[in-house]
Design a protein around this motif. Structure first.
Motif, PDB file in Angstrom:
ATOM      1  N   ARG A  80      -6.457   8.447   2.083  1.00 56.98           N
ATOM      2  CA  ARG A  80      -6.577   7.491   0.983  1.00 56.98           C
ATOM      3  C   ARG A  80      -5.282   6.708   0.833  1.00 56.98           C
ATOM      4  O   ARG A  80      -4.197   7.217   1.044  1.00 56.98           O
ATOM      5  CB  ARG A  80      -6.869   8.191  -0.350  1.00 56.98           C
ATOM      6  N   HIS A  82      -8.293   3.165  -1.587  1.00 53.11           N
ATOM      7  CA  HIS A  82      -9.046   2.788  -0.384  1.00 53.11           C
ATOM      8  C   HIS A  82      -9.043   3.919   0.624  1.00 53.11           C
ATOM      9  O   HIS A  82      -8.056   4.630   0.767  1.00 53.11           O
ATOM     10  CB  HIS A  82      -8.383   1.534   0.204  1.00 53.11           C
ATOM     11  N   HIS A  83     -10.161   4.069   1.344  1.00 51.64           N
ATOM     12  CA  HIS A  83     -10.244   5.060   2.434  1.00 51.64           C
ATOM     13  C   HIS A  83      -9.471   4.541   3.639  1.00 51.64           C
ATOM     14  O   HIS A  83      -9.493   3.359   3.938  1.00 51.64           O
ATOM     15  CB  HIS A  83     -11.701   5.282   2.865  1.00 51.64           C
ATOM     16  N   ARG A 120      -4.093  -6.043  -3.204  1.00 51.13           N
ATOM     17  CA  ARG A 120      -4.402  -7.221  -2.389  1.00 51.13           C
ATOM     18  C   ARG A 120      -4.406  -8.465  -3.266  1.00 51.13           C
ATOM     19  O   ARG A 120      -4.660  -8.395  -4.458  1.00 51.13           O
ATOM     20  CB  ARG A 120      -5.784  -7.084  -1.746  1.00 51.13           C
ATOM     21  N   ALA A 167     -11.282   0.572  -8.594  1.00 46.00           N
ATOM     22  CA  ALA A 167     -10.366  -0.565  -8.505  1.00 46.00           C
ATOM     23  C   ALA A 167     -10.207  -1.230  -9.862  1.00 46.00           C
ATOM     24  O   ALA A 167     -11.072  -1.120 -10.730  1.00 46.00           O
ATOM     25  CB  ALA A 167     -10.897  -1.579  -7.492  1.00 46.00           C
ATOM     26  N   ARG A 179      -3.748   0.558  -2.690  1.00 45.13           N
ATOM     27  CA  ARG A 179      -3.330  -0.733  -2.132  1.00 45.13           C
ATOM     28  C   ARG A 179      -3.531  -1.839  -3.172  1.00 45.13           C
ATOM     29  O   ARG A 179      -4.377  -1.736  -4.055  1.00 45.13           O
ATOM     30  CB  ARG A 179      -4.095  -1.069  -0.859  1.00 45.13           C
ATOM     31  N   HIS A 185     -18.511   0.270  -4.993  1.00 45.63           N
ATOM     32  CA  HIS A 185     -17.300   0.990  -5.391  1.00 45.63           C
ATOM     33  C   HIS A 185     -17.575   2.467  -5.554  1.00 45.63           C
ATOM     34  O   HIS A 185     -16.928   3.154  -6.345  1.00 45.63           O
ATOM     35  CB  HIS A 185     -16.696   0.375  -6.654  1.00 45.63           C
ATOM     36  N   ASP A 196      -6.790  -0.936  -5.569  1.00 43.22           N
ATOM     37  CA  ASP A 196      -7.854   0.049  -5.402  1.00 43.22           C
ATOM     38  C   ASP A 196      -7.347   1.270  -4.643  1.00 43.22           C
ATOM     39  O   ASP A 196      -6.281   1.268  -4.049  1.00 43.22           O
ATOM     40  CB  ASP A 196      -9.078  -0.555  -4.716  1.00 43.22           C
ATOM     41  N   SER A 244       0.840  -1.195   0.000  1.00 45.47           N
ATOM     42  CA  SER A 244       0.000   0.000   0.000  1.00 45.47           C
ATOM     43  C   SER A 244       0.877   1.247   0.000  1.00 45.47           C
ATOM     44  O   SER A 244       2.047   1.201   0.391  1.00 45.47           O
ATOM     45  CB  SER A 244      -0.945   0.009   1.193  1.00 45.47           C
ATOM     46  N   ARG A 301     -14.472   4.508  -4.648  1.00 41.05           N
ATOM     47  CA  ARG A 301     -13.377   3.560  -4.404  1.00 41.05           C
ATOM     48  C   ARG A 301     -13.080   2.775  -5.685  1.00 41.05           C
ATOM     49  O   ARG A 301     -13.409   1.605  -5.804  1.00 41.05           O
ATOM     50  CB  ARG A 301     -13.737   2.599  -3.267  1.00 41.05           C
TER      51      ARG A 301
END
Length: 149
Positions: free
Chosen positions: A67, A146-147, A72, A92, A70, A87, A144, A55, A90
């Protein structure tokens, strides 16, 4: 070291998406785009491992607070479920490394089968869920925005 791993993961994802043919295989067929209510969608995960492999804090990098970028690795076992999620705000990209998995998307009237080498674009506020109807595990790389930190 962590930064090198992140850069490697991002480069691998970019290379995979740059040379995939077609670039976004596994998208909703043009004649099947439309609203889907996703009635009865699963709300709990089943048979899924979700590991953050890297990340980047986007506030430190480009001044976007709260934000992360990241990446995964998800492994979805046969019969496994990635439950309904949104989404909204967000975006991705999901790269199917191996196996295959079916996506049920709010913007498509039919399920979408993602096979190894396919890239799914998750943006524009879509909601969706994924089920592995196959006989082998599906391995996915998810990158993505991500918050959170």
């Amino acid at each position: 070291m962590t930064r090198t791993i992140i850069q490697g993961a991002v480069c691998a994802l970019l290379a995979a998406t740059t040379f995939a043919t077609p670039a976004f295989a596994g998208e909703c067929p043009a004649n099947k785009a439309g609203a889907s209510l996703l009635t009865g969608a699963p709300t709990m995960p089943k048979g899924v491992t979700d590991t953050v492999i890297g990340s980047v804090d986007l506030n430190a990098e480009i001044g976007v607070p709260d934000r992360q970028l990241r990446t995964r690795r998800l492994v979805v076992q046969p019969g496994g479920i990635v439950p309904l999620h949104s989404h909204k705000d967000r975006p991705a990209l999901i790269y199917t490394v191996s196996g295959q998995i079916t996506e049920y998307r709010s913007s498509c009237t039919v399920p979408i089968l993602h096979k190894a080498g396919d890239v799914a674009r998750e943006a524009d506020g879509i909601s969706h869920y994924w089920i592995n109807h196959g006989k082998v595990a599906a391995v996915l790389l998810s990158s993505d925005v991500h918050h959170g930190n």
